[in-house]
Design an enzyme around this catalytic site. Structure first.
Site, PDB file in Angstrom:
ATOM      1  N   GLU A  88       0.790  -1.224   0.000  1.00  0.00           N
ATOM      2  CA  GLU A  88       0.000   0.000   0.000  1.00  0.00           C
ATOM      3  C   GLU A  88       0.829   1.284   0.000  1.00  0.00           C
ATOM      4  O   GLU A  88       0.409   2.295  -0.546  1.00  0.00           O
ATOM      5  CB  GLU A  88      -0.919   0.020   1.234  1.00  0.00           C
ATOM      6  CG  GLU A  88      -2.057  -0.970   1.188  1.00  0.00           C
ATOM      7  CD  GLU A  88      -3.151  -0.554   0.220  1.00  0.00           C
ATOM      8  OE1 GLU A  88      -3.107   0.589  -0.279  1.00  0.00           O
ATOM      9  OE2 GLU A  88      -4.038  -1.362  -0.056  1.00  0.00           O
ATOM     10  N   SER A 348     -30.772 -31.059  50.415  1.00  0.00           N
ATOM     11  CA  SER A 348     -29.923 -31.521  51.517  1.00  0.00           C
ATOM     12  C   SER A 348     -28.517 -30.933  51.523  1.00  0.00           C
ATOM     13  O   SER A 348     -27.721 -31.282  52.401  1.00  0.00           O
ATOM     14  CB  SER A 348     -29.816 -33.052  51.473  1.00  0.00           C
ATOM     15  OG  SER A 348     -31.074 -33.642  51.699  1.00  0.00           O
TER      16      SER A 348
END
Length: 682
Positions: A88, A348
């Site tokens: 680029e 329990s």
């Protein structure tokens, strides 16, 4: 003479103007550049929730629904950066924002070919365009990009400019930035990319929709090949690497973004508004394994059963995994509901705390005898889950068998308010119906969360001292819930629990629980380092017929420990003050528990409850049913003075081989008291 069409001529003017701007850019006194008003550089990025090792657990889109993720220089493969610059903007590190040579080349090519062959935009100009969403072909837009690029270069470093590009470059659909693209197309962070992957990520921003690999795979491949050829020519990659990259497949579908621990992630994000990065204690690999286990755990149980799992290091209080449901979705299981934080009846699983408090109060010892018999506590007459009473048992056995009458008797002696206070010291924010605790809380008559119950068991595992579970922040020391001796005694009893069928025999200290109506099945256990809690049931609170904690949740608990680590950490040695003797060597008051209700009941002599005195009873095929009321077990039955049942621990017995006629039945309790009834058998 070459003629250039008017719109191309305008492009040449734009290029020429940008070239002029680039020529004067190095004059640091240029007021035009200095006066530039820059667009906002505070780019909104996705909120990220991270695991303990920095791995991404979950990310969230930004306000407009886009995936735009923060990306520091160290988070991106240097090979990608080198390829990007080569393709680029090869003079990126030397120009001041606008590249005069690139502009000159672009003008020359346009003049020669009558069209724009290559652009002269630098990476900095591309960043300027993306920041302002400005066009590329208009004179004013191009000039503005050049001006902003020059200003950016004076105020930011090259690395900061690259970082902006990493975050805002478009990659098709709602993807912005290299991290979002890498996760969506390759399923991984961009720290380590192959040359083929880097090339594709370089090519996509030039035409993010036209080259989307999930929609335009051929265009994506062609663009990738062009980048690879440029990279080889620039010496960024070797020729053999370029040839190998050409053979690599182009991804043809987007992947889902990571979404581990979604319920927990939602919670921590809501708790820390404004935070962009939230680090947690969650182990990402363990979380993934347990989410898989959750799917397996409910697969064979219809479409409504749900599961939740919490794993913590009880030494540090760090939560290592948190599975709120089998799947984070709107389904028949109500998967969006976080069942680690839902109020449920613990059944329990509260019992171990009751026993620990009784040990600390000096009311009992693991070897203390206690009677499992029908009792009435001011109108409250609980029964065992299986409706069977065992008579005289050791407290150790009573807890392992999860008997109800002994634990209610202990709670009656301790006081329900003390039990509730101990729960809250442990970090359990229990919700009691009506606000006033009664004896039923010992059997699960309250609302708790799975996370809170894991916190309670972590306190027992840590020698009785609570430490709130945490997923973020620093460790906090909690209150003492039990003495070190009582906590060890409870852990020692629970480690004697037999494992579920098919599970490895080990010394895992664990307890199961089943709530009233089979609405909740629990299993919570710990070793010397970790604690895991499992809840199973329906998220809407409806019953699950036949569901028991021991059958449904306990196997999942053992599987969770197997996925956590290879073997168990040993439980700690008993504290020096622990009294480790058999029942006969205990101090006299500790040999047999006497609650207020039991003391009153013992005063009653035994009586033959069935058959009642003077009755005429028809013999059944299997014999005659006998039942005793009152007294203290074990019980011995006689028929006409002949023993027919000896030392029965239950209050019921069946006697075969009694012929018809009159018979005198006698019962003798454990302390020598007797009762009799004369009946006629036919």
């Amino acid at each position: 003479m070459l003629r250039v069409r008017p719109f191309r001529a305008r492009s040449l003017v734009v290029l020429a103007l940008a070239l002029w701007v680039g020529a004067i850019a190095r004059d640091q006194g240029d007021l035009w550049v200095e006066a530039t008003v820059l667009p906002g550089l505070g780019i909104e990025t996705s909120v990220e929730v991270l695991a303990r090792d920095g791995r991404l657990l979950r990310a969230y889109t930004v306000a407009d629904g886009r995936w735009r993720m923060a990306a520091a220089m160290g988070a991106v493969d240097p090979g990608f950066t080198a390829m990007l610059v080569a393709y680029e903007d090869k003079r990126f590190y030397s120009h001041a924002g606008v590249d005069p040579w690139a502009m000159a080349r672009a003008v020359a090519q346009a003049v020669r070919y009558g069209r724009v062959v290559s652009g002269g935009s630098t990476l900095t100009m591309q960043v300027a365009r993306l920041l302002e969403a400005s066009g590329t072909g208009q004179l004013a837009g191009k000039l503005r990009q050049a001006r902003v690029a020059l200003a950016l270069e004076r105020r930011l470093s090259k690395q900061q400019i690259l970082q902006l590009y990493y975050q805002i470059a478009p990659y098709g659909g709602n993807l912005e930035g290299v991290r979002a693209a890498s996760l969506a197309y390759f399923g991984k962070e961009p720290r380590r990319l192959t040359p083929a992957q880097s090339a594709l990520l370089v090519a996509l921003p030039q035409s993010p929709e036209g080259r989307r690999p999930d929609r335009m795979p051929q265009a994506a491949r062609a663009a990738r090949e062009k980048v690879l050829a440029r990279a080889v020519g620039a010496g960024v990659i070797a020729p053999d690497q370029g040839r190998a990259a050409l053979r690599e497949a182009v991804p043809v579908a987007r992947r889902d973004f990571p979404a581990l621990a979604p319920h927990l992630a939602d919670r921590v994000v809501a708790a820390t508004p404004g935070a962009a990065l939230i680090r947690t204690t969650i182990d990402a690999s363990l979380q993934a394994r347990l989410e898989g286990l959750a799917v397996e755990a409910v697969a064979a149980h219809g479409d409504r059963l749900q599961v939740a799992i919490v794993v913590a290091d009880h030494r540090s209080g760090e939560m290592l995994a948190n599975v709120g449901s089998s799947a984070y979705r709107a389904d028949a299981r109500l998967g969006f509901v976080d069942m680690t934080r839902a109020l449920r009846s613990p059944g329990s699983t509260v019992k171990p705390l009751v026993y620990g408090l009784a040990f600390d109060e000096g009311l009992a010892h693991p070897e203390t005898l206690i009677e499992d018999r029908p009792m009435d506590f001011g109108g409250y007459a609980p029964q065992n889950f299986d409706k069977v009473f065992r008579g005289m048992v050791r407290l150790r056995e009573a807890l392992q068998l999860s008997l109800n009458l002994p634990v209610v008797a202990l709670t009656d002696a301790i006081g329900p308010a003390k039990l509730l206070a101990a729960l809250r010291r442990a970090g359990v924010e229990a919700q009691v119906p009506g606000g006033k605790p009664g004896l039923a809380i010992a059997l699960g008559g309250l609302g708790v969360t799975l996370e809170d119950m894991v916190t309670l068991y972590a306190a027992i595992a840590r020698g009785g001292v609570a430490r709130p579970l945490r997923v973020t922040g620093e460790a906090v020391e909690g209150a003492r819930v039990l003495s070190a001796v009582a906590a060890w005694q409870v852990g020692d009893i629970l480690s004697g629990m037999p494992p579920p069928a098919g599970a490895p025999a080990n010394r895992l200290a664990y307890k199961t629980g089943t709530s009233y109506g089979h609405r909740d099945a629990w299993a919570i256990g710990f070793d010397g380092a970790h604690v895991i809690g499992i809840w199973m049931g329906r998220a809407d609170g409806t019953p699950v017929p036949g569901a028991f904690g021991g059958d449904l949740a306990a196997p999942v608990l053992f599987q969770a420990f197997a996925r956590l680590k290879r073997g168990l950490e040993p439980l700690p040695a008993p504290p020096a003050a622990t009294l480790m003797v058999a029942n006969g060597a205990l101090p006299q008051p500790l040999r047999q528990f006497r609650s207020r209700a039991a003391a009153f009941a013992v005063a009653d002599a035994p009586a033959v409850a069935f058959p009642p005195d003077g009755a005429e009873v028809e013999l059944m095929a299997d014999g005659l049913l006998l039942r005793v009321r009152g007294g203290v077990g074990p019980f011995t039955w006689l028929a006409d003075g002949r023993p027919v049942v000896v030392a029965a621990r239950t209050r019921e017995a069946v006697v075969p081989s009694l012929g018809p006629g009159f018979v005198v039945l006698s019962v003798i309790d454990g302390i020598g008291r007797s009762a009799r009834a004369k009946v006629r058998l036919r």
